[in-house]
Design a protein around this motif. Structure first.
Motif, PDB file in Angstrom:
ATOM      1  N   HIS A  12     -57.880  62.381  38.200  1.00  0.00           N
ATOM      2  CA  HIS A  12     -57.539  63.258  37.264  1.00  0.00           C
ATOM      3  C   HIS A  12     -57.843  62.387  35.610  1.00  0.00           C
TER       4      HIS A  12
ATOM      5  N   VAL B 277     -60.665  60.906  33.256  1.00  0.00           N
ATOM      6  CA  VAL B 277     -62.098  60.380  33.125  1.00  0.00           C
ATOM      7  C   VAL B 277     -62.137  58.996  33.115  1.00  0.00           C
TER       8      VAL B 277
ATOM      9  N   ASP C 280     -56.409  60.948  30.745  1.00  0.00           N
ATOM     10  CA  ASP C 280     -57.183  61.124  29.550  1.00  0.00           C
ATOM     11  C   ASP C 280     -57.708  62.068  30.227  1.00  0.00           C
ATOM     12  N   GLY C 281     -57.148  62.800  31.533  1.00  0.00           N
ATOM     13  CA  GLY C 281     -58.230  63.812  31.607  1.00  0.00           C
ATOM     14  C   GLY C 281     -58.094  64.904  31.189  1.00  0.00           C
ATOM     15  N   GLN C 282     -58.117  66.387  31.531  1.00  0.00           N
ATOM     16  CA  GLN C 282     -58.111  67.668  31.311  1.00  0.00           C
ATOM     17  C   GLN C 282     -56.846  68.488  30.843  1.00  0.00           C
TER      18      GLN C 282
ATOM     19  N   ARG D 193     -47.913  67.198  28.086  1.00  0.00           N
ATOM     20  CA  ARG D 193     -49.381  66.397  27.587  1.00  0.00           C
ATOM     21  C   ARG D 193     -49.260  65.388  26.682  1.00  0.00           C
TER      22      ARG D 193
ATOM     23  N   GLY E  66     -54.803  63.747  28.693  1.00  0.00           N
ATOM     24  CA  GLY E  66     -54.160  64.833  29.971  1.00  0.00           C
ATOM     25  C   GLY E  66     -53.274  64.695  29.769  1.00  0.00           C
TER      26      GLY E  66
END
Length: 436
Positions: A347, A349, A370-372, A418, A423
């Protein structure tokens, strides 16, 4: 103990009262004998008491100590202590010379203990029966009983305190070996030691031996369960390989949808088998494993994940002190880090960060990306057993479920949040940290 002391108190008070009554009867009988010996008839048949009992209370009005002589219901002589009263004797037939003890009413309604004899006196060749009685007030007996009861209560209270202290001491010292067994069992359960040591008093050594036998049987059962799980995995390996081969054939024939479904089912079965193997491996574990340095294992796992397609163009950062070590099986640590790093890589980036820190004798390990990220309700669903983030079969939820079971097997906890990269952050806290 309190009930026994109370019962003993009542019994002793009752026995003392009976003793005092017997003593009072004996004294009254002795005084009655003196009265009989001092009584005689004159030549005219008149009764005279030449030598009455000498106790001064017989001369004190209403003293509670009385004597009286009567014949045919008529009082012929009495002590001065009766003053102007008479003792009403019951109409009993008392054999000549026999003693009769009974309760009667005396002056002012006092309850009296009466000792009575029937005596035949002769005058002018004519014998006549006389009832002679000596009485004592019951209040004296009751006062003696009450005084004894008060002293007895104090004595029994002190005895109860001593017995209670002795019981507390006996329980504390007598049960101390059981407390030692409890402490040693805690060490076994935490993994600090494998078995109870043979350092207990001989009275509890059989209990410790039975516990050790139980632990041995548990280990045997766990090993058997692991063996059955491994046999099951090997038994499914060939069918799964055949399914994948069939899926490839179908794909070559153009039946891509069916091939995708079969491959998805095969992948799901493969993950379930891996999950059950992991569970079987960690059953019964709770610390006690050799120390494993965390950074080399994390770097090795990340190097393997970096070769997968999902890791293309992504970097791995390590914030781990090289001296951090953890009491955990190396395969379990690899399984834990492998699932966390693989999920984060899937997941992320561009960056996956692995961080380890110490907090009050516990190790805190986190893997961030560092994803969503996820919303709070999605994190809750993801932590449910086998729940996945999406409907796809990427296995993220299953991997976290395996991680949770591994962490809980070593007495730790896991939570989602978080990350500072923006992410998802998966953090676990596991005790039994050792920093060299």
């Amino acid at each position: 103990m309190l009930a026994a002391l109370a019962l003993a108190g009542f019994a002793l008070a009752f026995l003392f009262e009976r003793h005092v009554e017997r003593r009072a009867v004996a004294e009254a009988d002795a005084q009655l004998r003196t009265l009989i010996a001092g009584s005689s008839l004159s030549e005219t048949g008149a009764l005279t008491v030449a030598t009455p009992p000498g106790d001064p209370q017989f001369a004190e009005a209403y003293s509670g100590l009385y004597w009286q002589i009567q014949s045919d219901g008529i009082v012929l002589a009495r002590s001065r202590s009766l003053w102007d009263e008479e003792i009403s004797l019951p109409p009993d037939e008392v054999p000549d010379g026999g003693v009769h003890v009974h309760d009667v009413k005396g002056p002012r309604g006092a309850a009296l203990l009466a000792v009575e004899r029937s005596v035949l006196l002769t005058s002018g060749g004519v014998a006549r029966a006389y009832r002679m009685v000596v009485t004592r007030d019951h209040a004296e007996i009751e006062r003696a009983r009450n005084a004894f009861s008060r002293d007895l209560t104090v004595a029994l209270t002190l005895l109860g305190v001593v017995l209670a202290a002795a019981s507390v001491a006996q329980i504390r010292f007598g049960l101390r070996p059981l407390n030692a067994i409890r402490d040693e069992l805690h060490h076994v359960r935490s993994g600090a030691q494998l078995r109870l040591p043979a350092v207990f008093p001989r009275e509890v050594i059989p209990l410790a031996d039975e516990i050790n036998v139980l632990l041995d049987e548990r280990d045997i059962a766990i090993e058997q369960a692991r063996g059955r799980a491994a046999d099951l995995a090997h038994g499914l390996k060939t069918p799964l390989t055949a399914l994948n081969a069939d899926a490839r054939k179908l794909r070559e024939r153009g039946q891509i949808d069916i091939a995708d479904d079969i491959e998805a089912l095969g992948a799901m079965m493969h993950r379930n088998v891996l999950r059950e193997l992991t569970r079987a491996r960690i059953v019964g574990r709770r610390g006690g494993a050799p120390l494993v340095r965390i950074r080399p294992v994390a770097e090795a796992v990340a190097a393997v994940v970096a070769k997968t397609p999902a890791a293309t163009g992504k970097a791995f950062e390590f914030d781990i002190d090289s001296d951090f070590s953890m009491s955990i099986d190396r395969a379990d640590l690899e399984e834990l880090l492998g699932n966390l790093i693989e999920n984060a890589t899937r997941h992320a980036v561009s960056t996956v960060r692995i961080r380890v820190g110490a907090d009050r004798n516990a190790l805190r390990l986190s893997v961030c990306d560092d994803g969503q990220g996820l919303e709070p309700d999605q994190m809750t669903r993801l932590m449910r057993r086998g729940e996945q983030q999406t409907t796809s079969s990427d296995g993220a939820g299953l991997g976290l479920s395996i991680v949770r079971e591994l962490v809980e097997a070593y007495g730790g906890t896991i939570w989602l949040g978080r990350s500072d990269l923006g992410g998802l952050s998966v953090e676990v806290s596991v005790p039994y940290l050792n920093v060299n």
